[in-house]
Structure formats: C-alpha cells, structure tokens
Enzyme design. Structure first.
Site, PDB file in Angstrom:
ATOM      1  N   GLY A  82       1.599   6.599  26.095  1.00  0.00           N
ATOM      2  CA  GLY A  82       0.724   6.026  25.208  1.00  0.00           C
ATOM      3  C   GLY A  82       0.379   7.013  23.925  1.00  0.00           C
ATOM      4  O   GLY A  82       0.435   8.066  24.344  1.00  0.00           O
ATOM      5  N   SER A  83       0.241   6.421  22.881  1.00  0.00           N
ATOM      6  CA  SER A  83       0.278   7.259  21.563  1.00  0.00           C
ATOM      7  C   SER A  83      -0.095   6.530  20.542  1.00  0.00           C
ATOM      8  O   SER A  83      -0.268   5.466  20.499  1.00  0.00           O
ATOM      9  CB  SER A  83       1.306   8.190  21.405  1.00  0.00           C
ATOM     10  OG  SER A  83       2.538   7.522  21.559  1.00  0.00           O
TER      11      SER A  83
END
Length: 220
Positions: A187-188
């Site tokens: 996640g980013s």
C-alpha cells in the site's frame, strides 16, 4: 505472470509460517478435523495474498516521447496545480496514484531519458492519501529529463502499511519508459509533477495501470 524478486523473502517466511502452524496443529490437535481445515483454509488465503501482491505481470509497452505513462497500478486520487519545492521549484500539475494492497506494486518509469536528480527521504508513515504524505512520509524523489529537455518529477511515497521502498535508479542513469524503477510494499502512493500545459488524460477516481495507461500528453 511471474513472481517479483522483492517478494522472495516474504514468500519464504510465509511458507515457513504456514508449515510451522499446520505442523503444530497436526501435532497438538490430531483429532480436531474442523480446526485443521480452518487453518488449512487460512493458510491458503495467506499464501494467495502474498503471491498476488508480489505478482509481476509482463506485457508489451508502447513507448512515446510525447506522453507520460502511469508509473503504477492504482486509482487517481489527486489532479491539481501545485508548486514543487524540492527540485523544480515552480508550478506543476500534480497527478497522484494511490496503490492499495491488492494492486501490483511494481513502479515504472513514466518517460524515457536521463535521471537528473534522485534523493531518498526518511520520514513518517501517514496514510498514503493524507495531504501531507507527499512531503512528510518516507519517500524517494526522481527527476527524469527526456531528449527534448523536458523534466518530469515523480515520487514513491510510503503509506501506513508500506514500510519498505525499493529503487533501482540513480543520478546519471539512462532509463526507458515503462521499465521498472522501483517497488513499494503493502500500500502506497506515487506522485507525478508534470509541466503546465500538459494534457491530462485521466480523471479523479479512475483506475489506472502502470506502464499502460497514458496519464498525460506533454506540451509541444
């Protein structure tokens, strides 16, 4: 479809954990058939999650110096005019792509050219869609200049779950549009800072694909 090299350690740890967990259940609860099946199913789900997260799809990339390709799979969360203060120090069009844990997390060069600037910044782990994540989170900044002298700045930004940013470029490298320049785990977000006058081809909320979706057309 292949498994990305950044996932080798995670996959090995996952398999070891699954083996120890199921061996323990088999040893201590040999008669608990229902319990064993629950753990078998949970183990399979965990294994599938790790494999799908580190998947590395292969596809043909159409290179075009006049366009900017999307650097990552995800969803467009920001399109706005902003002042880039780290390197370019002028007004740009910012386009940000949020990568959820279910997306492919390979990062790809949005344009071909020479890397004129690279810097890694340690920082916080705010949720990736937080307005301050672009300047306060752990991140890298890359500026690539194409053959016509047009620079494009892009950032890998860690999120609340992403605790490892990997990059494969440095200043002076010649890079090709669509090739991998890095990877972010779990996640980013990736920010692009494009020249004013660029024609933006995506909208807020649009699902985009790294190396395939044309984010923008550069000004002549």
């Amino acid at each position: 479809m292949t498994f990305h090299k950044e996932g080798y350690t995670s996959l090995a740890l996952c398999i070891l954990f699954i083996f120890i967990l199921n061996a323990g259940i088999q040893f201590y609860k040999p008669e608990a058939t229902a319990l064993k099946w629950i753990f078998y199913i949970l183990s399979a789900v965990l294994f599938i999650i790790i494999v799908q997260f580190f998947r590395n799809p292969h596809f043909d990339i159409t290179q075009d110096e006049k366009v900017v390709l999307c650097p990552a799979d995800g969803k467009v969360v920001v399109i706005e005019e902003a002042t880039e203060t780290e390197f370019l120090k002028d007004k740009r069009i910012q386009v940000s792509v949020f990568m959820s844990p279910v997306n492919v997390h390979v990062n790809r060069n949005p344009i071909s050219g020479v890397v004129k600037y690279f810097k890694y910044h340690p920082g916080k782990y705010l949720v990736a869609w937080h307005p301050k994540s672009s300047t306060e989170n752990e991140r890298t900044t890359v500026v690539t200049e194409n053959s016509t002298g047009t620079p494009v700045l892009f950032r890998q930004i860690a999120g609340a779950l992403a605790r490892r940013i990997v990059w494969y470029v440095k200043e002076g490298d010649k890079v090709e549009q669509g090739d991998q320049f890095g990877f972010i785990k779990f996640g980013s977000r990736v920010d692009l800072f494009l020249p004013l006058g660029s024609k933006i081809n995506v909208e807020i909320g649009e699902v985009v694909k790294g190396g395939r979706t044309v984010i923008a057309e550069l000004p002549a």
